[in-house]
Design a protein around this motif. Structure first.
Motif, PDB file in Angstrom:
ATOM      1  N   ASP A 185       0.806  -1.213   0.000  1.00 27.72           N
ATOM      2  CA  ASP A 185       0.000   0.000   0.000  1.00 27.72           C
ATOM      3  C   ASP A 185       0.846   1.274   0.000  1.00 27.72           C
ATOM      4  O   ASP A 185       0.525   2.238  -0.694  1.00 27.72           O
ATOM      5  CB  ASP A 185      -1.002   0.008   1.146  1.00 27.72           C
ATOM      6  CG  ASP A 185      -0.360  -0.205   2.514  1.00 27.72           C
ATOM      7  OD1 ASP A 185       0.854  -0.465   2.583  1.00 27.72           O
ATOM      8  OD2 ASP A 185      -1.094  -0.121   3.519  1.00 27.72           O
ATOM      9  N   ARG A 222       0.766   4.165  -2.975  1.00 27.56           N
ATOM     10  CA  ARG A 222       0.558   5.593  -2.740  1.00 27.56           C
ATOM     11  C   ARG A 222       1.662   6.417  -3.408  1.00 27.56           C
ATOM     12  O   ARG A 222       1.384   7.421  -4.063  1.00 27.56           O
ATOM     13  CB  ARG A 222       0.516   5.888  -1.251  1.00 27.56           C
ATOM     14  CG  ARG A 222       0.441   7.395  -0.969  1.00 27.56           C
ATOM     15  CD  ARG A 222       0.374   7.694   0.487  1.00 27.56           C
ATOM     16  NE  ARG A 222      -1.011   7.509   0.890  1.00 27.56           N
ATOM     17  CZ  ARG A 222      -1.392   7.245   2.121  1.00 27.56           C
ATOM     18  NH1 ARG A 222      -0.507   7.106   3.073  1.00 27.56           N
ATOM     19  NH2 ARG A 222      -2.663   7.115   2.409  1.00 27.56           N
ATOM     20  N   MET A 255      -4.949   7.025  -6.394  1.00 22.65           N
ATOM     21  CA  MET A 255      -4.787   5.603  -6.102  1.00 22.65           C
ATOM     22  C   MET A 255      -5.969   4.820  -6.665  1.00 22.65           C
ATOM     23  O   MET A 255      -5.799   3.694  -7.126  1.00 22.65           O
ATOM     24  CB  MET A 255      -4.662   5.368  -4.599  1.00 22.65           C
ATOM     25  CG  MET A 255      -3.311   5.779  -4.041  1.00 22.65           C
ATOM     26  SD  MET A 255      -3.140   5.555  -2.254  1.00 22.65           S
ATOM     27  CE  MET A 255      -3.503   3.839  -2.040  1.00 22.65           C
TER      28      MET A 255
END
Length: 89
Positions: free
Chosen positions: A62, A66, A76
């Motif tokens: 993650d 980003r 995103m």
């Protein structure tokens, strides 16, 4: 417990990372994207890693997602295919 129906092989952003590079004005290379990400603090990001992400051979966490979105100046949501509206910043 049975197999999860949500198992995903590879990552869901591979095509969008490639497309995001192509949509830059002017388009950027994998090396350009890696350098941009390194400048943003992702020292371990290399053109080889970008290539493996785009070929769906490497997962993207993650935090990386980003940073890639910021580097490509997209959301995103667009990067993972949740939105078809591209928003170049």
């Amino acid at each position: 417990m049975g197999k999860s129906m949500f198992t995903i092989k590879g990552n869901i952003c591979s095509e969008r990372v490639r497309l995001g590079r192509a949509l830059q004005k002017p388009p950027i290379t994998q090396e350009d994207l890696a350098k941009k990400l390194q400048f943003m603090g992702m020292e371990d990001m290399t053109p080889l890693i970008i290539s493996r992400i785009e070929k769906n051979q490497r997962h993207v966490c993650d935090a990386e997602l980003r940073m890639i979105a910021k580097a490509l100046e997209v959301t995103m949501e667009w990067l993972v295919g949740d939105s078809d509206e591209i928003k170049l910043r």
